[in-house]
Design a protein around this motif. Structure first.
Motif, PDB file in Angstrom:
ATOM      1  N   TRP A 199       0.834  -1.196   0.000  1.00  0.00           N
ATOM      2  CA  TRP A 199       0.000   0.000   0.000  1.00  0.00           C
ATOM      3  C   TRP A 199       0.871   1.250   0.000  1.00  0.00           C
ATOM      4  CZ3 TRP A 199      -0.636   3.976   3.564  1.00  0.00           C
ATOM      5  CH2 TRP A 199      -1.682   4.852   3.285  1.00  0.00           C
ATOM      6  N   GLN A 200       1.908   1.253   0.839  1.00  0.00           N
ATOM      7  CA  GLN A 200       2.801   2.407   0.893  1.00  0.00           C
ATOM      8  C   GLN A 200       3.494   2.622  -0.457  1.00  0.00           C
ATOM      9  OE1 GLN A 200       5.320   1.473   4.226  1.00  0.00           O
ATOM     10  NE2 GLN A 200       3.905   2.372   5.711  1.00  0.00           N
ATOM     11  N   ASN A 201       3.913   1.515  -1.085  1.00  0.00           N
ATOM     12  CA  ASN A 201       4.552   1.624  -2.395  1.00  0.00           C
ATOM     13  C   ASN A 201       3.582   2.201  -3.420  1.00  0.00           C
ATOM     14  OD1 ASN A 201       6.948   0.599  -1.427  1.00  0.00           O
ATOM     15  ND2 ASN A 201       6.569  -1.471  -2.152  1.00  0.00           N
ATOM     16  N   GLU A 202       2.332   1.746  -3.376  1.00  0.00           N
ATOM     17  CA  GLU A 202       1.317   2.267  -4.297  1.00  0.00           C
ATOM     18  C   GLU A 202       1.172   3.774  -4.129  1.00  0.00           C
ATOM     19  OE1 GLU A 202      -0.735   0.955  -6.660  1.00  0.00           O
ATOM     20  OE2 GLU A 202       0.335  -0.934  -6.479  1.00  0.00           O
ATOM     21  N   GLU A 203       1.107   4.227  -2.901  1.00  0.00           N
ATOM     22  CA  GLU A 203       0.956   5.656  -2.638  1.00  0.00           C
ATOM     23  C   GLU A 203       2.161   6.428  -3.155  1.00  0.00           C
ATOM     24  OE1 GLU A 203      -1.818   7.271  -1.347  1.00  0.00           O
ATOM     25  OE2 GLU A 203      -2.666   5.275  -1.645  1.00  0.00           O
ATOM     26  N   VAL A 204       3.364   5.897  -2.928  1.00  0.00           N
ATOM     27  CA  VAL A 204       4.581   6.560  -3.386  1.00  0.00           C
ATOM     28  C   VAL A 204       4.596   6.622  -4.911  1.00  0.00           C
ATOM     29  CG1 VAL A 204       7.102   6.303  -3.563  1.00  0.00           C
ATOM     30  CG2 VAL A 204       5.967   6.032  -1.354  1.00  0.00           C
ATOM     31  N   TYR A 205       4.276   5.499  -5.550  1.00  0.00           N
ATOM     32  CA  TYR A 205       4.272   5.479  -7.014  1.00  0.00           C
ATOM     33  C   TYR A 205       3.241   6.444  -7.578  1.00  0.00           C
ATOM     34  CZ  TYR A 205       7.179   1.271  -6.836  1.00  0.00           C
ATOM     35  OH  TYR A 205       8.184   0.371  -6.607  1.00  0.00           O
ATOM     36  N   GLY A 206       2.078   6.506  -6.977  1.00  0.00           N
ATOM     37  CA  GLY A 206       1.040   7.414  -7.451  1.00  0.00           C
ATOM     38  C   GLY A 206       1.466   8.858  -7.336  1.00  0.00           C
ATOM     39  N   ARG A 207       2.034   9.221  -6.188  1.00  0.00           N
ATOM     40  CA  ARG A 207       2.501  10.598  -6.004  1.00  0.00           C
ATOM     41  C   ARG A 207       3.652  10.918  -6.966  1.00  0.00           C
ATOM     42  NH1 ARG A 207       1.425   9.505  -0.471  1.00  0.00           N
ATOM     43  NH2 ARG A 207       3.554   8.830  -0.160  1.00  0.00           N
ATOM     44  N   LEU A 211     -10.376   1.698 -14.831  1.00  0.00           N
ATOM     45  CA  LEU A 211     -11.374   2.270 -13.926  1.00  0.00           C
ATOM     46  C   LEU A 211     -10.858   2.410 -12.490  1.00  0.00           C
ATOM     47  CD1 LEU A 211     -14.241   3.327 -13.547  1.00  0.00           C
ATOM     48  CD2 LEU A 211     -14.979   0.966 -13.200  1.00  0.00           C
ATOM     49  N   PRO A 212     -10.281   1.354 -11.887  1.00  0.00           N
ATOM     50  CA  PRO A 212      -9.776   1.532 -10.518  1.00  0.00           C
ATOM     51  C   PRO A 212      -8.657   2.567 -10.413  1.00  0.00           C
ATOM     52  CG  PRO A 212      -9.949  -0.810 -11.045  1.00  0.00           C
ATOM     53  CD  PRO A 212     -10.214  -0.045 -12.310  1.00  0.00           C
ATOM     54  N   ILE A 213      -7.819   2.664 -11.445  1.00  0.00           N
ATOM     55  CA  ILE A 213      -6.732   3.662 -11.415  1.00  0.00           C
ATOM     56  C   ILE A 213      -7.326   5.074 -11.398  1.00  0.00           C
ATOM     57  CG2 ILE A 213      -4.869   4.703 -12.783  1.00  0.00           C
ATOM     58  CD1 ILE A 213      -4.104   1.860 -13.627  1.00  0.00           C
ATOM     59  N   ILE A 214      -8.297   5.303 -12.253  1.00  0.00           N
ATOM     60  CA  ILE A 214      -8.922   6.633 -12.320  1.00  0.00           C
ATOM     61  C   ILE A 214      -9.632   6.955 -11.007  1.00  0.00           C
ATOM     62  CG2 ILE A 214     -10.726   7.983 -13.450  1.00  0.00           C
ATOM     63  CD1 ILE A 214      -9.939   6.450 -16.057  1.00  0.00           C
ATOM     64  N   LEU A 215     -10.379   5.980 -10.490  1.00  0.00           N
ATOM     65  CA  LEU A 215     -11.100   6.220  -9.235  1.00  0.00           C
ATOM     66  C   LEU A 215     -10.142   6.463  -8.075  1.00  0.00           C
ATOM     67  CD1 LEU A 215     -13.959   3.580  -9.579  1.00  0.00           C
ATOM     68  CD2 LEU A 215     -14.197   6.076  -9.663  1.00  0.00           C
ATOM     69  N   LYS A 216      -9.007   5.756  -8.040  1.00  0.00           N
ATOM     70  CA  LYS A 216      -8.056   5.887  -6.935  1.00  0.00           C
ATOM     71  C   LYS A 216      -7.225   7.163  -7.060  1.00  0.00           C
ATOM     72  CE  LYS A 216      -5.451   4.696  -3.453  1.00  0.00           C
ATOM     73  NZ  LYS A 216      -5.929   5.110  -2.161  1.00  0.00           N
ATOM     74  N   HIS A 217      -6.565   7.340  -8.207  1.00  0.00           N
ATOM     75  CA  HIS A 217      -5.565   8.398  -8.314  1.00  0.00           C
ATOM     76  C   HIS A 217      -6.108   9.719  -8.861  1.00  0.00           C
ATOM     77  CE1 HIS A 217      -2.292   5.993  -6.877  1.00  0.00           C
ATOM     78  NE2 HIS A 217      -2.675   5.017  -7.668  1.00  0.00           N
ATOM     79  N   GLY A 264      -9.559   9.956  -5.881  1.00  0.00           N
ATOM     80  CA  GLY A 264      -9.172   9.796  -4.485  1.00  0.00           C
ATOM     81  C   GLY A 264      -9.987   8.821  -3.660  1.00  0.00           C
ATOM     82  N   TYR A 265     -10.728   7.939  -4.291  1.00  0.00           N
ATOM     83  CA  TYR A 265     -11.495   6.943  -3.529  1.00  0.00           C
ATOM     84  C   TYR A 265     -10.558   5.907  -2.921  1.00  0.00           C
ATOM     85  CZ  TYR A 265     -15.814   8.738  -5.530  1.00  0.00           C
ATOM     86  OH  TYR A 265     -16.861   9.533  -5.888  1.00  0.00           O
ATOM     87  N   SER A 266     -10.988   5.314  -1.795  1.00  0.00           N
ATOM     88  CA  SER A 266     -10.207   4.261  -1.151  1.00  0.00           C
ATOM     89  C   SER A 266     -10.409   2.954  -1.912  1.00  0.00           C
ATOM     90  CB  SER A 266     -10.651   4.077   0.304  1.00  0.00           C
ATOM     91  OG  SER A 266     -11.939   3.489   0.347  1.00  0.00           O
ATOM     92  N   TYR A 267      -9.530   2.002  -1.669  1.00  0.00           N
ATOM     93  CA  TYR A 267      -9.666   0.686  -2.306  1.00  0.00           C
ATOM     94  C   TYR A 267     -10.998   0.041  -1.923  1.00  0.00           C
ATOM     95  CZ  TYR A 267      -4.718   1.088  -3.431  1.00  0.00           C
ATOM     96  OH  TYR A 267      -3.517   1.518  -3.923  1.00  0.00           O
ATOM     97  N   GLU A 268     -11.403   0.232  -0.669  1.00  0.00           N
ATOM     98  CA  GLU A 268     -12.664  -0.348  -0.211  1.00  0.00           C
ATOM     99  C   GLU A 268     -13.853   0.262  -0.944  1.00  0.00           C
ATOM    100  OE1 GLU A 268     -10.174   0.659   1.850  1.00  0.00           O
ATOM    101  OE2 GLU A 268      -9.535  -1.344   2.444  1.00  0.00           O
ATOM    102  N   GLU A 269     -13.818   1.591  -1.114  1.00  0.00           N
ATOM    103  CA  GLU A 269     -14.901   2.272  -1.831  1.00  0.00           C
ATOM    104  C   GLU A 269     -14.957   1.831  -3.291  1.00  0.00           C
ATOM    105  OE1 GLU A 269     -15.203   6.558   0.487  1.00  0.00           O
ATOM    106  OE2 GLU A 269     -13.499   6.215  -0.850  1.00  0.00           O
TER     107      GLU A 269
END
Length: 179
Positions: free
Chosen positions: A92-100, A129-135, A138-143
């Motif tokens: 999860w931390q890596n995902e956040e770092v990569y996204g930023r 779709l999940p990439i657009i919704l997340k990054h 800003g939706y959470s993985y659960e949402e």
């Protein structure tokens, strides 16, 4: 008092019997976990967690194996669960770092959103779709999981693999030539 009698009494809720079992098995459990974790603090924490789980599940002990073997199996499962949790947190931390990092790199290059749209178009809808919704939104993985009726773990995986493909498509990880 025999161990078998202590276990019977502990199953009936006798705190003294459980305290004796705890006192007899705790040092053994800590030594086992020190060998597994290679970390005394973590071993002691897991041993305490194991004993707490033992109190909760003592009624499930059937006597077919030694009590110490049963404790080791609980401790091992607790350790495996802890490792899985650490791995999920690291991912999860890596995902956040990569996204930023992706967002910063796009902004610092003054690249057009059209380039990103073109790269996104190469992805299948179940990944895009999940990439657009997340990054983007800003939706959470659960949402996102609830919206798409997909397990949050699957959403995380799709976002992770999609970001890798986007980075490759946009040539973000490549070094400039001539340096």
């Amino acid at each position: 008092m025999e161990e078998r009698d202590l276990i019977k009494r502990a199953k009936k809720g006798n705190h003294e019997a459980f305290a004796i079992l705890f006192r007899e098995h705790y040092p053994f459990l800590v030594k086992y976990l020190m060998k597994v974790t290679m970390n005394r603090d973590q071993a002691e924490e897991l041993a305490q967690d194991t004993m707490a789980k033992c109190v909760e599940k003592i009624h499930q002990y059937n006597g077919k194996s030694k009590f110490s073997s049963w404790l080791i199996s609980i401790a091992t499962n607790r350790y495996i669960d802890l490792q899985r949790k650490k791995k999920r947190e690291q991912n999860w931390q890596n995902e956040e770092v990569y996204g930023r990092k992706l967002k910063w790199e796009m902004e610092s290059r003054n690249e057009e959103w059209n380039d990103v749209l073109a790269a996104l178009s190469t992805l299948s809808e179940d990944i895009r779709l999940p990439i657009i919704l997340k990054h983007y939104y800003g939706y959470s993985y659960e949402e996102i999981g609830q919206m798409t009726e997909v397990a949050p773990g699957t959403v995380k995986s799709r976002v992770h693999h999609g970001i890798i493909r986007l980075r490759k498509e946009l040539k973000i990880d490549e070094q400039p030539s001539g340096t």
